[in-house]
Design an enzyme around this catalytic site. Structure first.
Site, PDB file in Angstrom:
ATOM      1  N   PHE A 226       0.864  -1.186   0.000  1.00 58.53           N
ATOM      2  CA  PHE A 226       0.000   0.000   0.000  1.00 58.53           C
ATOM      3  C   PHE A 226       0.904   1.240   0.000  1.00 58.53           C
ATOM      4  CE2 PHE A 226      -1.948  -3.468   2.410  1.00 58.53           C
ATOM      5  CZ  PHE A 226      -3.162  -3.662   1.764  1.00 58.53           C
ATOM      6  N   ASN A 276      -3.759  -6.091  -6.237  1.00 64.12           N
ATOM      7  CA  ASN A 276      -4.357  -6.178  -4.912  1.00 64.12           C
ATOM      8  C   ASN A 276      -3.306  -6.740  -3.936  1.00 64.12           C
ATOM      9  OD1 ASN A 276      -5.778  -6.859  -2.612  1.00 64.12           O
ATOM     10  ND2 ASN A 276      -7.559  -7.619  -3.753  1.00 64.12           N
ATOM     11  N   ALA A 277      -2.992  -5.985  -2.911  1.00 66.38           N
ATOM     12  CA  ALA A 277      -1.924  -6.393  -1.987  1.00 66.38           C
ATOM     13  C   ALA A 277      -2.238  -7.733  -1.325  1.00 66.38           C
ATOM     14  CB  ALA A 277      -1.720  -5.312  -0.925  1.00 66.38           C
ATOM     15  N   CYS A 337      -5.317   3.148   9.795  1.00 66.34           N
ATOM     16  CA  CYS A 337      -5.814   4.532   9.873  1.00 66.34           C
ATOM     17  C   CYS A 337      -7.319   4.551  10.126  1.00 66.34           C
ATOM     18  CB  CYS A 337      -5.451   5.306   8.613  1.00 66.34           C
ATOM     19  SG  CYS A 337      -6.101   4.581   7.111  1.00 66.34           S
TER      20      CYS A 337
END
Ligand code: SAH
Length: 393
Positions: A226, A276-277, A337
């Site tokens: 990301f 997509n990680a 976050c």
């Protein structure tokens, strides 16, 4: 001028507000006396009619009132001038360099709904609620006088505005300029695109955490998941990482990672992987790849309480896969976050992943957002960013 409407809180619903929390929810209101238009300033009183403060009202939002003050004072342009001046002075005092920083962080600077980021001599504004949107012309004038920027850009292309009955749009508020700028950060140069980058163009809140990767990076093989425009990657490279792979779902973000690496003369040890990680982590694990340092800095998986369960699964999965690829003595830099993912819960999820991965962890650093994103006691939502650095054993 018509008399200001008065919002009477229900009995027993006043303590949070009295302790400084800025949001009044629909269910906490007993009745409203007087006329008002959505976005107007109202007075808030407790069940006995005692003055509690003033804020602006939006009956279309679950957060019906956002408090501006606990004092009996007029809310006018001078009020906002004082608030914005204080916010700017705070940054000037606490940051060594204010070339790129958050100047106003909404509720945490006692200006609910208003975000102002500074990138070199350009300001980027977001008005996230109706009540503050109405004051935007005055706010732009005040910022012009206070900071004298070369230009101001509006990034009101944010879905939360629709919960407030506002339209999404973006564009120039002052001046016309190239939206691509180069800002200094931690001694590096970073290209920021205020018109097309994510959020206001760049994630300023991670500045100190990006720098924190340096002591772990010498000679390390680093995976930056990301990555967005590569903030962690650049800091790892400049600190002597032998190889860095940046992963992001956005091709634009990865193009910026490459551009930033070139700009800093760091591109020889960097590669990128778009996708997509979750998938890429799985593929790397299957291929038995190893990394001395892995960064996980995903977008907020838990946007609200209802999505917390799914978010827990998501955080657990990426942390588990990352730990399996870190040899003994390597480091995991894992972030969340999401405000709803509270610090204790996040740590528990990481611990759970470690248990499943048969790894021991030592918590080396427990970090939050930078000081230009202040955390207000009594307003827990302002502590949203967690950045934990673990040694993996
Ligand atoms: N680490 C960055 C900020 C990350 S923001 C910094 O220091 O500035 C989150 C990033 O995750 C965004 O760039 C977004 O494009 C990316 N992203 C969102 N979902 C993703 C997914 N499923 N896989 C990979 N990247 C994703």
């Amino acid at each position: 001028m018509a008399r200001m409407a008065v919002v009477h809180l229900a009995r027993g619903k006043t303590q949070r507000i009295a302790e400084g929390h800025p949001w009044v929810f629909q269910g906490e209101v007993h009745r409203i006396t007087g006329d008002y238009n959505p976005g107007d300033i109202v007075t808030v009183v407790d069940g006995r009619g005692t003055f509690m403060g003033r804020g602006y009202i939006n009956p279309a939002s679950q957060i019906i009132v956002r408090m501006l003050t606990h004092h009996d004072e007029q809310i006018d342009k001078e009020f906002f001038r004082k608030r914005l001046t204080k916010a700017w002075q705070y940054r000037q005092r606490l940051l060594a360099d204010t070339t790129a920083c958050r100047v106003v962080f909404g509720e945490a600077d006692f200006v609910p709904g208003l975000i102002v980021d500074k990138f070199d001599d350009i300001l980027v504004i977001q008005a996230l609620s109706l009540g503050i949107d109405k004051w935007l012309p005055e706010i732009v004038e005040i910022l012009d006088e206070l900071i004298a920027p070369r230009g101001i850009y509006e990034r009101n292309d944010v879905p939360v505005r629709e919960l407030e009955g506002l339209k999404q749009h973006k564009g120039y508020l002052r001046g016309e300029f190239d939206p691509r700028l180069v800002i200094p950060e931690n001694g590096l140069k970073v290209v920021v695109d205020v018109a097309n980058g994510q959020k206001t163009g760049y994630f300023l809140d991670q500045r100190d955490n990006r720098r924190a990767i340096r002591p772990y990076s010498k000679d390390a093989r680093v995976l930056d998941c990301f990555s967005n425009v590569g903030g962690f990657s650049l800091n790892a490279l400049v600190a002597g990482a032998r190889e860095v792979i940046a992963v992001d779902a956005s091709a634009d973000a990865l193009a910026s990672v490459k551009e930033n690496a070139e700009l800093n003369g760091l591109s020889d040890r960097l590669s990128t992987r778009e996708g997509n990680a979750f998938d890429i982590l799985r593929q790397l694990e299957t291929a038995q790849e190893k990394f001395d340092v892995i960064v996980l800095d995903p977008p907020a998986f838990a946007k609200n309480k209802a999505s917390l369960e799914g978010a827990v699964r998501g955080y657990k999965e990426i942390n588990l896969r990352a730990m399996r690829m870190i040899p003994e003595g390597g480091f995991l830099i894992t972030c969340s976050c999401s405000y709803h993912m509270k610090s204790d819960l996040f740590k528990a999820v990481v611990a759970d992943a470690a248990y499943d991965a048969h790894r021991r962890l030592r918590l080396v650093e427990e970090r939050a957002q930078g000081v230009d994103h202040p955390i207000v006691v009594g307003y827990d939502e302002s502590h949203y960013l967690k950045c934990l650095i673990y040694e993996v054993l």
